[in-house]
Design an enzyme around this catalytic site. Sequence first.
Site, PDB file in Angstrom:
ATOM      1  N   LYS A   1       0.902  -0.867   0.080  1.00 32.75           N
ATOM      2  CA  LYS A   1      -0.304   0.199  -0.214  1.00 32.75           C
ATOM      3  C   LYS A   1       0.907   0.926   0.086  1.00 32.75           C
ATOM      4  O   LYS A   1       1.917   1.448   0.503  1.00 32.75           O
ATOM      5  CB  LYS A   1      -1.295  -0.133   1.190  1.00 32.75           C
ATOM      6  CG  LYS A   1      -1.959  -0.982   0.998  1.00 32.75           C
ATOM      7  CD  LYS A   1      -3.211  -1.232   2.281  1.00 32.75           C
ATOM      8  CE  LYS A   1      -4.202  -2.154   1.058  1.00 32.75           C
ATOM      9  NZ  LYS A   1      -5.253  -2.250   2.316  1.00 32.75           N
TER      10      LYS A   1
ATOM     11  N   ARG B   1      -3.498  -9.619   4.830  1.00 33.52           N
ATOM     12  CA  ARG B   1      -3.591 -10.236   3.505  1.00 33.52           C
ATOM     13  C   ARG B   1      -2.479  -9.807   2.691  1.00 33.52           C
ATOM     14  O   ARG B   1      -2.880  -8.625   2.699  1.00 33.52           O
ATOM     15  CB  ARG B   1      -5.390 -10.184   3.337  1.00 33.52           C
ATOM     16  CG  ARG B   1      -5.802  -9.819   1.493  1.00 33.52           C
ATOM     17  CD  ARG B   1      -6.666  -8.736   1.477  1.00 33.52           C
ATOM     18  NE  ARG B   1      -7.776  -8.506   0.078  1.00 33.52           N
ATOM     19  CZ  ARG B   1      -7.025  -7.612  -0.621  1.00 33.52           C
ATOM     20  NH1 ARG B   1      -5.846  -6.943  -0.460  1.00 33.52           N
ATOM     21  NH2 ARG B   1      -7.380  -7.628  -1.800  1.00 33.52           N
TER      22      ARG B   1
HETATM   23  N1  PMM Z   1      -7.293  -4.067   1.069  1.00 36.02           N
HETATM   24  C1  PMM Z   1      -7.746  -3.832  -0.488  1.00 36.02           C
HETATM   25  C2  PMM Z   1      -8.575  -4.666  -0.849  1.00 36.02           C
HETATM   26  N2  PMM Z   1      -9.401  -5.842  -0.252  1.00 36.02           N
HETATM   27  N3  PMM Z   1      -9.690  -6.760   1.474  1.00 36.02           N
HETATM   28  C3  PMM Z   1      -9.431  -6.453   3.206  1.00 36.02           C
HETATM   29  N4  PMM Z   1     -10.098  -7.180   4.416  1.00 36.02           N
HETATM   30  N5  PMM Z   1      -8.773  -5.531   4.339  1.00 36.02           N
HETATM   31  C4  PMM Z   1      -7.702  -4.475   2.967  1.00 36.02           C
HETATM   32  O1  PMM Z   1      -6.736  -3.974   3.570  1.00 36.02           O
HETATM   33  C5  PMM Z   1      -7.960  -5.110   1.957  1.00 36.02           C
HETATM   34  C6  PMM Z   1      -8.787  -5.309   1.017  1.00 36.02           C
HETATM   35  C7  PMM Z   1      -6.645  -3.683  -1.470  1.00 36.02           C
HETATM   36  O2  PMM Z   1      -5.611  -3.688  -1.702  1.00 36.02           O
HETATM   37  P1  PMM Z   1      -5.362  -4.389  -3.796  1.00 36.02           P
HETATM   38  O3  PMM Z   1      -5.566  -3.672  -4.541  1.00 36.02           O
HETATM   39  O4  PMM Z   1      -4.046  -4.458  -3.236  1.00 36.02           O
HETATM   40  O5  PMM Z   1      -6.078  -5.578  -3.474  1.00 36.02           O
END
Ligand code: PMM
Length: 266
Positions: free
Chosen positions: A208, A247
Amino acid sequence: MTGIWGIVNVTPDSFSDGGRYLDVDRAVAHGLRLREQGATVLDVGGESTRPGAERVGADVEQQRVLPVIEQLVAAGVPVSIDTLDASTAAAAVQAGARIVNDVSGGLADPEMRAVVAASGADYAIGHWRGFSDDMYARAEYRRPAREVAGELKERMGEAAAAGIAPSRLIVDPGIGFAKAGVQNWDVLRGLDEILALGPRVLIGTSRKRFIAETLDADPARVTEDRRDLATAVTSALAARAGVWAVRVHHVAATRDALAVAHAWEG
Ligand code: PMM
């Protein structure tokens, strides 16, 4: 042991320009590789939630994720569906997903809680204040961790009122969602407030922007490798703090970091 959610984004920008079937095959192969590397859950998403990302329709989202979920489930892998849309959540559970990962905590789609309640799936609820086009305008906090915990508690109450048993909930402070720069570190520093809510805690820091901002005055200069290494460190620190799962994109790096953190603890 802290769990590792491996990210499987089935969006046009996440896999290169091949045809749709090629994308499905690649997404499945990628997921199976993450599984081999130690992912305990594969989190499949068909809509980017990145800052400024365009929303896609539920039909497009489902065309992207359902064939991938079906194949991963057939291979015996626990799957989570990363979506804001109740119809996508329902279809994904029908296809075998065991967890609905709703970064909005039920705020984005008024049907979501009822769908989850009826599905029997576990429900991961994130801290969220609005869609990605304007979420930074809502990034105002006096005590970030306390306010995030307070709002998550409201989401927990709404989920319970909709008939979702507390034991099915997972809470996530939504790192990067309506939080700018150091506010994310404030939330991570105050993780005890999130842990005190009771449910299992999930944390997503992977690659991030706030991490890149910490590493370089120009975040665009920070390569994926550097973001993954830093993510392995945040994952280890989160494990130390007591979270249930992290995650991440680079599962192998985080697996090693968690092994080291757990060995330290003995
Ligand atoms: N961040 C993203 C997408 N889904 N789900 C959860 N539970 N927690 C998060 O911090 C989260 C998520 C955005 O990240 P990406 O676009 O790199 O997948």
